[in-house]
Design a protein around this motif. Sequence first.
Motif, PDB file in Angstrom:
ATOM      1  N   ARG A  54      -7.661  29.918 -44.449  1.00 31.15           N
ATOM      2  CA  ARG A  54      -8.031  29.767 -45.849  1.00 31.15           C
ATOM      3  C   ARG A  54      -7.621  28.388 -46.330  1.00 31.15           C
ATOM      4  NH1 ARG A  54      -5.303  29.669 -50.391  1.00 31.15           N
ATOM      5  NH2 ARG A  54      -3.401  30.465 -49.423  1.00 31.15           N
ATOM      6  N   HIS A  58     -11.755  28.396 -50.027  1.00 25.28           N
ATOM      7  CA  HIS A  58     -12.684  28.316 -48.899  1.00 25.28           C
ATOM      8  C   HIS A  58     -12.188  29.203 -47.762  1.00 25.28           C
ATOM      9  CE1 HIS A  58     -13.589  24.591 -51.077  1.00 25.28           C
ATOM     10  NE2 HIS A  58     -14.724  24.514 -50.415  1.00 25.28           N
ATOM     11  N   VAL A  69     -17.443  27.255 -42.247  1.00 26.50           N
ATOM     12  CA  VAL A  69     -16.713  27.251 -43.516  1.00 26.50           C
ATOM     13  C   VAL A  69     -17.632  27.774 -44.611  1.00 26.50           C
ATOM     14  CG1 VAL A  69     -15.478  25.833 -45.203  1.00 26.50           C
ATOM     15  CG2 VAL A  69     -15.376  25.244 -42.760  1.00 26.50           C
ATOM     16  N   THR A  70     -17.094  28.597 -45.488  1.00 18.80           N
ATOM     17  CA  THR A  70     -17.885  29.070 -46.619  1.00 18.80           C
ATOM     18  C   THR A  70     -17.068  29.045 -47.897  1.00 18.80           C
ATOM     19  OG1 THR A  70     -19.289  30.861 -47.469  1.00 18.80           O
ATOM     20  CG2 THR A  70     -17.316  31.512 -46.273  1.00 18.80           C
ATOM     21  N   HIS A  71     -17.763  28.791 -48.990  1.00 16.30           N
ATOM     22  CA  HIS A  71     -17.205  28.959 -50.335  1.00 16.30           C
ATOM     23  C   HIS A  71     -18.089  29.987 -51.019  1.00 16.30           C
ATOM     24  CE1 HIS A  71     -16.045  28.264 -54.495  1.00 16.30           C
ATOM     25  NE2 HIS A  71     -15.002  27.594 -54.063  1.00 16.30           N
ATOM     26  N   ILE A 137     -12.856  20.752 -49.542  1.00 16.25           N
ATOM     27  CA  ILE A 137     -11.551  20.932 -48.904  1.00 16.25           C
ATOM     28  C   ILE A 137     -10.779  19.619 -48.890  1.00 16.25           C
ATOM     29  CG2 ILE A 137     -10.401  21.448 -46.704  1.00 16.25           C
ATOM     30  CD1 ILE A 137     -12.507  23.575 -46.195  1.00 16.25           C
TER      31      ILE A 137
END
Length: 288
Positions: A54, A58, A69-71, A137
């Motif tokens: 984490r 994200h 990676v995801t938001h 990020i």
Amino acid sequence: MPELPEVEALADFLREHAAGAVVGRVDVAALSVLKTFDPPITALQGRDVTAVARFGKHLALDCGGLWLVTHLSRGGWLRWIDSPSDAHPKPGKGPLALRVHLFTPEGGAPAFDLTEAGTKKRLAVWVVRDPHDVEGIARLGPDALAISEPEFAALLGSTSARIKNALVDQSLLAGVGNAYSDEILHTAKVSPFATSRSIAEEQVRILYDAMRTVLTGAVERSVGQDAARLKGEKRSGMRVHARTGLPCPVCGDVVREVAFAEKSFQYCATCQTGGKVLADRRMSRLLK
């Protein structure tokens, strides 16, 4: 919107269920979610999921040196499926944005979906070699559960923003969003419109302790929950957020709201503003 506790719980869930699996087919149901093209999403296929992390809000999976990676943004969520359909999803049909098929060491073939509710599509997915290649990020401030009290005090002293805005500014402090900032400020008995630099030293200590208490408690309630139950767990733990018109659990006064174009926040006038009711921007400018 999933915030630090929910994203940490999702990361913990994936560490238990996805780490050690091999990525199979990746189905893209909404091309708009992909924010990178090199490496391509297909480069994940056949790679082992070696870690889950984490970064603020994200969520990231290390797939053998490539990171997915995801938001999740406001309407996004992760859904685990033990027995997914072999059929390719139809683009543009329903909330599904991306499906990742997996092969586990035990011989299972589960999948997880990234979905998004609502008409405003903001869920984002990146495939990168380093998570810090994702701009969101790279610009994150210190994590809200990792920052020390002196660092937190220095952070507040570095900005003239209202404390509500400072808490949710990811470049200052990573992980806290609209919901938990309401809870933190209510627990600390601080007005959302207090100026960060104006908060006294003792109030900073109380605010820091409140942040730790609220976030740690939410993580403890959330970790170990099935992904499908996390939203309900978040709502059940709220004292003022999304509780407009209900009694404050501390003093019994009515929980009030200030609304903006796309979001709102809640507070208790008795606990936080000395009884002063803050003007709702839908009707007038903020009270001075």
